[in-house]
Enzyme design. Structure first.
Site, short mmCIF file in Angstrom:
data_model
loop_
_atom_site.label_atom_id
_atom_site.label_comp_id
_atom_site.label_asym_id
_atom_site.label_seq_id
_atom_site.Cartn_x
_atom_site.Cartn_y
_atom_site.Cartn_z
N SER A 140 35.16 24.81 -13.73
CA SER A 140 34.86 26.18 -13.27
C SER A 140 36.10 26.77 -12.63
O SER A 140 37.02 26.04 -12.25
CB SER A 140 33.74 26.12 -12.22
N TYR A 153 28.88 22.71 -4.73
CA TYR A 153 29.11 23.03 -6.15
C TYR A 153 30.61 22.99 -6.44
O TYR A 153 31.06 22.35 -7.40
CB TYR A 153 28.52 24.40 -6.48
P1 NDP Z 1 23.00 27.39 -18.16
O1 NDP Z 1 22.10 27.24 -16.99
O2 NDP Z 1 22.69 28.44 -19.17
O3 NDP Z 1 23.17 26.00 -18.91
C1 NDP Z 1 23.20 24.78 -18.23
C2 NDP Z 1 22.87 23.69 -19.25
O4 NDP Z 1 22.94 22.42 -18.59
C3 NDP Z 1 21.47 23.83 -19.80
O5 NDP Z 1 21.49 23.52 -21.17
C4 NDP Z 1 20.67 22.79 -19.04
O6 NDP Z 1 19.63 22.29 -19.88
C5 NDP Z 1 21.73 21.72 -18.83
N1 NDP Z 1 21.43 20.85 -17.71
C6 NDP Z 1 21.33 21.16 -16.41
N2 NDP Z 1 21.00 20.08 -15.68
C7 NDP Z 1 20.89 19.05 -16.56
C8 NDP Z 1 20.56 17.68 -16.46
N3 NDP Z 1 20.29 17.11 -15.28
N4 NDP Z 1 20.54 16.93 -17.58
C9 NDP Z 1 20.81 17.47 -18.78
N5 NDP Z 1 21.12 18.76 -18.96
C10 NDP Z 1 21.17 19.54 -17.86
O7 NDP Z 1 24.44 27.63 -17.53
P2 NDP Z 1 25.90 27.72 -18.16
O8 NDP Z 1 25.88 27.75 -19.62
O9 NDP Z 1 26.57 28.81 -17.43
O10 NDP Z 1 26.50 26.35 -17.63
C11 NDP Z 1 27.24 25.45 -18.44
C12 NDP Z 1 28.37 24.87 -17.61
O11 NDP Z 1 29.30 25.91 -17.30
C13 NDP Z 1 27.93 24.26 -16.28
O12 NDP Z 1 28.63 23.05 -16.08
C14 NDP Z 1 28.38 25.30 -15.27
O13 NDP Z 1 28.62 24.74 -14.01
C15 NDP Z 1 29.64 25.83 -15.93
N6 NDP Z 1 30.10 27.12 -15.45
C16 NDP Z 1 29.33 28.25 -15.62
C17 NDP Z 1 29.76 29.47 -15.12
C18 NDP Z 1 28.95 30.72 -15.23
O14 NDP Z 1 29.33 31.75 -14.61
N7 NDP Z 1 27.85 30.75 -15.96
C19 NDP Z 1 31.07 29.60 -14.43
C20 NDP Z 1 31.78 28.36 -14.34
C21 NDP Z 1 31.32 27.19 -14.83
P3 NDP Z 1 18.19 21.80 -19.41
O15 NDP Z 1 17.78 22.63 -18.23
O16 NDP Z 1 17.36 22.00 -20.63
O17 NDP Z 1 18.37 20.35 -19.07
#
Ligand code: NDP
Length: 248
Positions: A140, A153
């Site tokens: 991030s 975080y």
């Molecule tokens: P989303 O919430 O749309 O996606 C997060 C994904 O992670 C989902 O598919 C969720 O699936 C999965 N996930 C969460 N917890 C678990 C778990 N314990 N086991 C398996 N899967 C898990 O958010 P983003 O697409 O934004 O996030 C993707 C990455 O990008 C993350 O690492 C986030 O920190 C990072 N990021 C995002 C930013 C933003 O502004 N959006 C900025 C910087 C970094 P499910 O719930 O089905 O398990």
């Protein structure tokens, strides 16, 4: 099709950046293993991509479940290994440290740090043995900066960046490339993981608007694909991608 013949495992493929990356990698010819906890979402994505001719395997798993991740690793190894890991699953239940929401701290550490390590451990030895592979960790903008309410975080994302850069140095001798992707603000479901009502509302209010749009998941997928599609001698070690309007 620059990824024809490549196999990629994407964690967090049920929404946001992971889902957009699955679509892009599929359109570039990659075979996919898609993981997350919400199996119904993964199955919808599988149907969509299979209809377009992509080979997709659904592997539902909680990335913080060490045994579950080891099982996925064994399944991958039994099927000849993978070429690409998109280590993307993450969660962001942020709050001020004074609130002492210890369960949420543990959830972030377990998912964002341990989950990332479990995924690396599931595929890196096989990549090292075959002397080929590419691990893309999603950290991030909070991997280098700090923000109030995002201490834990941000701590997890600082850790992911440190793990990425250390792994990059160690993996050189095995022909494995490592990339750390640092997104700024992207329109996804991530703010829904914030249980603290005021902070969630504040984060959602702060998302950038139509005049100067926020990033879309596809913008990050494009960055990931850029790193993946470079010649074998090029390591895109880090990529920081922000919306133009985001200062920090
Ligand atoms: P989303 O919430 O749309 O996606 C997060 C994904 O992670 C989902 O598919 C969720 O699936 C999965 N996930 C969460 N917890 C678990 C778990 N314990 N086991 C398996 N899967 C898990 O958010 P983003 O697409 O934004 O996030 C993707 C990455 O990008 C993350 O690492 C986030 O920190 C990072 N990021 C995002 C930013 C933003 O502004 N959006 C900025 C910087 C970094 P499910 O719930 O089905 O398990």
């Amino acid at each position: 099709m620059k990824l024809k013949g490549k196999k990629a495992w994407i964690t967090g493929a049920s929404s946001g950046i992971g889902q957009a990356t699955a679509r892009l990698l599929a359109s570039e010819g990659a075979d996919l293993i898609i993981s997350a906890r919400r199996e119904d979402r993964l199955q919808q994505l599988e149907q969509e991509l299979t209809a377009k001719g992509c080979n997709v395997l659904v592997a539902p798993v909680d990335v913080s479940d060490r045994k579950g991740m080891e099982q996925v690793g064994s399944m991958i190894a039994a099927n000849g290994g993978i070429d690409i890991l998109i280590n993307n699953a993450g969660t962001m239940p942020i709050s001020p440290i004074i609130n002492g929401r210890v369960d949420e701290w543990e959830q972030m550490i377990d998912t964002n740090i341990k989950g990332v390590l479990y995924a690396i451990n599931a595929v890196y030895p096989g990549m090292a043995e075959r002397k080929e592979g590419h691990i893309v960790n999603i950290s991030s903008v909070a991997a280098t900066l700090t923000y109030q309410s995002a201490g834990v975080y941000g701590g997890t994302k600082h850790a992911v960046r440190a793990i990425s850069d250390t792994l990059r140095k160690e993996a050189i001798r095995y022909g494995v490339r490592v990339t750390d992707i640092q997104p700024g603000s992207v329109d996804t479901e991530l703010p829904d993981s914030i249980a603290h009502d005021k902070i969630r509302a504040a984060v959602k209010d702060n998302m950038y608007g139509e005049d100067m749009p926020n990033l879309q998941p596809e913008d990050i997928a494009n960055g990931i694909f850029y790193a993946l599609s470079q010649p074998a001698y090029v390591d895109v070690s880090e990529l920081l991608i922000r919306p133009v309007i985001q200062e920090n």
